[in-house]
Design an enzyme around this catalytic site. Sequence first.
Site, PDB file in Angstrom:
ATOM      1  N   GLY A  62      43.744 -39.988  63.870  1.00 25.63           N
ATOM      2  CA  GLY A  62      44.758 -41.006  63.693  1.00 25.63           C
ATOM      3  C   GLY A  62      44.736 -42.009  62.556  1.00 25.63           C
ATOM      4  N   ARG A  63      43.439 -42.061  61.976  1.00 25.06           N
ATOM      5  CA  ARG A  63      43.314 -42.852  60.762  1.00 25.06           C
ATOM      6  C   ARG A  63      42.084 -42.211  60.063  1.00 25.06           C
ATOM      7  NH1 ARG A  63      40.187 -48.568  63.014  1.00 25.06           N
ATOM      8  NH2 ARG A  63      39.332 -47.399  64.809  1.00 25.06           N
TER       9      ARG A  63
ATOM     10  N   ASP B  42      48.366 -48.064  63.720  1.00 26.25           N
ATOM     11  CA  ASP B  42      48.824 -48.192  62.313  1.00 26.25           C
ATOM     12  C   ASP B  42      47.873 -47.252  61.322  1.00 26.25           C
ATOM     13  OD1 ASP B  42      46.177 -49.452  62.445  1.00 26.25           O
ATOM     14  OD2 ASP B  42      47.371 -51.391  62.087  1.00 26.25           O
TER      15      ASP B  42
ATOM     16  N   ASP C  11      36.559 -36.565  72.430  1.00 27.21           N
ATOM     17  CA  ASP C  11      36.968 -36.434  71.056  1.00 27.21           C
ATOM     18  C   ASP C  11      35.861 -37.223  70.039  1.00 27.21           C
ATOM     19  OD1 ASP C  11      38.243 -38.572  72.805  1.00 27.21           O
ATOM     20  OD2 ASP C  11      38.715 -39.444  70.589  1.00 27.21           O
ATOM     21  N   ASN C  12      34.829 -38.026  70.684  1.00 27.86           N
ATOM     22  CA  ASN C  12      34.057 -38.556  69.779  1.00 27.86           C
ATOM     23  C   ASN C  12      32.664 -37.627  69.857  1.00 27.86           C
ATOM     24  OD1 ASN C  12      35.666 -40.437  68.902  1.00 27.86           O
ATOM     25  ND2 ASN C  12      35.059 -41.897  70.384  1.00 27.86           N
TER      26      ASN C  12
ATOM     27  N   ASP D 297      31.823 -41.499  64.891  1.00 25.57           N
ATOM     28  CA  ASP D 297      32.807 -42.665  65.381  1.00 25.57           C
ATOM     29  C   ASP D 297      31.997 -43.971  65.872  1.00 25.57           C
ATOM     30  OD1 ASP D 297      34.621 -40.964  64.512  1.00 25.57           O
ATOM     31  OD2 ASP D 297      35.807 -41.044  66.492  1.00 25.57           O
TER      32      ASP D 297
END
Length: 539
Positions: free
Chosen positions: A116-117, A149, A284-285, A294
């Site tokens: 996502g980022r 964002d 996911d980590n 992460d």
Amino acid sequence: MKINIPPQQADSSFAALNFDNCFVRELPADPESSNQLRQVHGACYSRVNPTPVVAPQRVAFALEVAELLDLESTACESEEFSQIFSGNRLLPGMDPYSTCYGGHQFGNWAGQLGDGRAINLGEIINQQGERWALQLKGAGPTPYSRRADGLAVLRSSVREFLCSEAMYHLGVPTTRALSLLLTGEQVTRDMFYDGHPQQEPGAVVCRVAPSFTRFGNFQIFTWRNEIDLLRQLTDYTIRTDFPHLGEPSRAVYLQWFEEICRRTAEMIVHWMRVGFVHGVMNTDNMSILGLTIDYGPYGWLENYDPDWTPNTTDAQGGRYRFGHQPQIALWNLVQLANAIYPLIEQAEPLEAVLQLYNDHYQQGWREMMAQKLGLKKFETTTDLLLTAELEKILQLVETDMTIFYRKLADLVPTDNHDDNNLLVPLLDAYYQPEELTRKHRDQINDWLRSYLKRVARDGVSTAARRQRMNSVNPKYVLRNYLAQLAIDKAEAGDHSLVNDLLEVMRQPYAEQPENEEFSLKRPEWARHRAGCSMLSCSS
Ligand code: AMP
Ligand code: MG
């Protein structure tokens, strides 16, 4: 004096980077290449460009990581470096993309998550022939940004940058961090999700690892019943990152899974050794290579409390608390087993491998504890009890784990079995020594006596034992409050403490008399301060 490097010189070192973007070359791409939010089907990744930023400014870089990429410090100090690793300038050979993955968050399946980022710039083959993927974190929205964002703030980026390198130097498998840059832009964050959003400086970290593939990258395909993709990604991963296993086959898939279980167990043993709490062990980590990945609301144990988690989001359930990490890793491996089941189509062999995780972990933990205590080897008959009792005495009153083990190395076996002052050299490890009652002191002295007897039985000299212990029990860890002090200063425009801490954490096992202050236990002011004892996923 500041020496300006002629631009051609900087140019040439970046031009020499040897990109070989295997992941994008060999795996199916999303046909769309905008950063528009979407569900991505039938693809391992989406091409996406970093969003340019106004005024990149370097805060720090890690020279050892630059060297992995064959970059010299002059290149890292150049303006071009800041442009490249903030995402403002792409080099020829870069082919940026974000990967598609899913994951279980706090025990629940969350569907598509994805980078996502995070934007991968490409993979480099260095002069040693090693493959290193470069990934920007916080370089703008991707198709996987969901409601967020795609950006990162200075606070969390300082923490990721410093901790990646601190962990590496501690000998813990981890992704690395090349650089930490300010973007010159402000980012809005509600740090504790309590309706108090604030403007914070934006930042980008460039992470470096052989691969950033996660358990979730496999899970998503099984969940979507995209079994061809599952097989492609698995075969690719085996050929690229596990070439010693040979050509993919059903038997090789099982060997691969066993190696993932073993590497994961080894990583967790290291976390338990140094007192690291990841904080968000969602699937996911979890790296397929067994790397710590992460760095979010992680923390370091100060007082030894197996129930502690730094993550306020997890404070109630404590799913990811220190002492629970070994079981959670297994839970995550079970999810990975479910994800690769379609390649194997038999549950028993997968279950048998999962069983091995426990063996690897137990074995690794025992060896690690023997090293921490300076014993030649872990002897089940005596040392199970010894370590169980240690676990208890560490929790009688607030005891600093790091200092305790360091001081323990200084104790000398005595013949005086009545010595009730054994504890004195350890007093530094106690947050409130006045809380030690007579009973506590007796219990601790009893343990110390049995420990020293055990040590004497090994017949190793105190000097040799100390050396052995001090090579696995760090003197310097990235204490929560130290990272916060570096953040406070950096937010005020002073980057010196970020760089000083990076330097100190390069030699975590060495005595560094000039840096003694960074080895001290947490000061009282940090006990309840946000960022020191309480963190959230807002980053
Ligand atoms: P985490 O568990 O914190 O590593 O992140 C969970 C998911 O949220 C991942 O898919 C991240 O890429 C995504 N994520 C976290 N923060 C942001 C952000 N600021 N913008 C976009 N995606 C994010
Ligand atoms: Mg993540």
